[in-house]
Design an enzyme around this catalytic site. Structure first.
Site, PDB file in Angstrom:
ATOM      1  CB  CYS A   1      -0.983  -0.002   1.162  1.00 54.64           C
ATOM      2  SG  CYS A   1      -0.238  -0.266   2.782  1.00 54.64           S
TER       3      CYS A   1
ATOM      4  CG  HIS B   1      -4.534   0.688   3.816  1.00 54.29           C
ATOM      5  ND1 HIS B   1      -4.050  -0.127   2.822  1.00 54.29           N
ATOM      6  CD2 HIS B   1      -5.342   1.597   3.198  1.00 54.29           C
ATOM      7  CE1 HIS B   1      -4.547   0.252   1.655  1.00 54.29           C
ATOM      8  NE2 HIS B   1      -5.321   1.312   1.860  1.00 54.29           N
TER       9      HIS B   1
ATOM     10  CG  ASP C   1      -7.845   3.460   0.452  1.00 47.99           C
ATOM     11  OD1 ASP C   1      -6.946   2.631   0.200  1.00 47.99           O
ATOM     12  OD2 ASP C   1      -8.589   3.369   1.446  1.00 47.99           O
TER      13      ASP C   1
END
Length: 205
Positions: A49, A167, A182
């Site tokens: 991520c 994350h 995202d």
């Protein structure tokens, strides 16, 4: 990154902001993207991520590669080696072959030190500014010309809530509209107004 802190990144002279820990919050209703506007958006794979968030922040698939972040993590380990406990010669610390101090060698999962080194390195020369989440997000000047974007490090549930993981998420103002980039989202989500972004940040816990 300390839990409960929001960081800001500033680019050369300027660039981003950030937050930490979040449970899923209601997202603003998507708006149609302006005609002709292409948004680069990497989708989530493994625990990469941070790689996705950085490339989404820069809107460039080649801003960073996994090899770049792995190299940064190794350099950090060389300059700041962890204290090792004494082991008997027959005990092999096998987990250390995978779980490195600043990342997971198999899946990624890079920490905030890799983020800072990547942004403040000689290639991109950005400045990271920390913003503590106890300070209202309204104190961030979202219209500042030096503000490139916002990087969030949040706690998200996985496997239907059986465990949680950290994350990284990038938020960026593109042509006057703030977007949530995202990598867990199917597509970038615009915030209809800056007040919605402020509310989103304040409710990211």
């Amino acid at each position: 990154m300390e839990r409960g802190n929001r960081e800001s990144l500033s680019s050369s002279p300027a660039a981003a902001s950030a937050s930490s820990q979040a449970q899923p919050q209601p997202q603003p209703q998507p708006q149609p993207q302006p005609q002709g506007l292409f948004l680069y958006h990497e989708r989530q794979r493994l625990q990469l991520c941070l790689l996705h968030a950085l490339n989404n922040l820069f809107q460039d698939k080649d801003a960073f590669t996994r090899a770049d972040l792995d190299t940064i993590a190794r350099q950090l380990q060389l300059h700041h080696p962890p204290q090792q406990k004494d082991h008997k010669w027959w005990i092999l610390p096998l987990p250390s072959l995978v779980f490195k101090p600043h990342h997971n060698a198999l899946t990624g999962n890079y920490d905030v030190n890799v983020l800072i080194a990547a942004l403040e390195g000689s290639t991109h020369q950005k400045k990271v500014i920390w913003h503590h989440r106890r300070t209202p997000a309204a104190s961030i000047d979202l219209a500042a010309c030096h503000l490139m974007g916002i990087m969030l490090n949040t706690s998200v549930p996985r496997l239907r809530g059986f465990w949680t993981s950290r994350h990284w998420t990038a938020l960026r103002n593109i042509r006057g509209v703030w977007y949530n980039l995202d990598s867990d989202l199917p597509a970038p989500q615009p915030f209809r107004h800056e007040t919605h972004l402020v509310s989103f940040l304040d409710n990211t816990v």
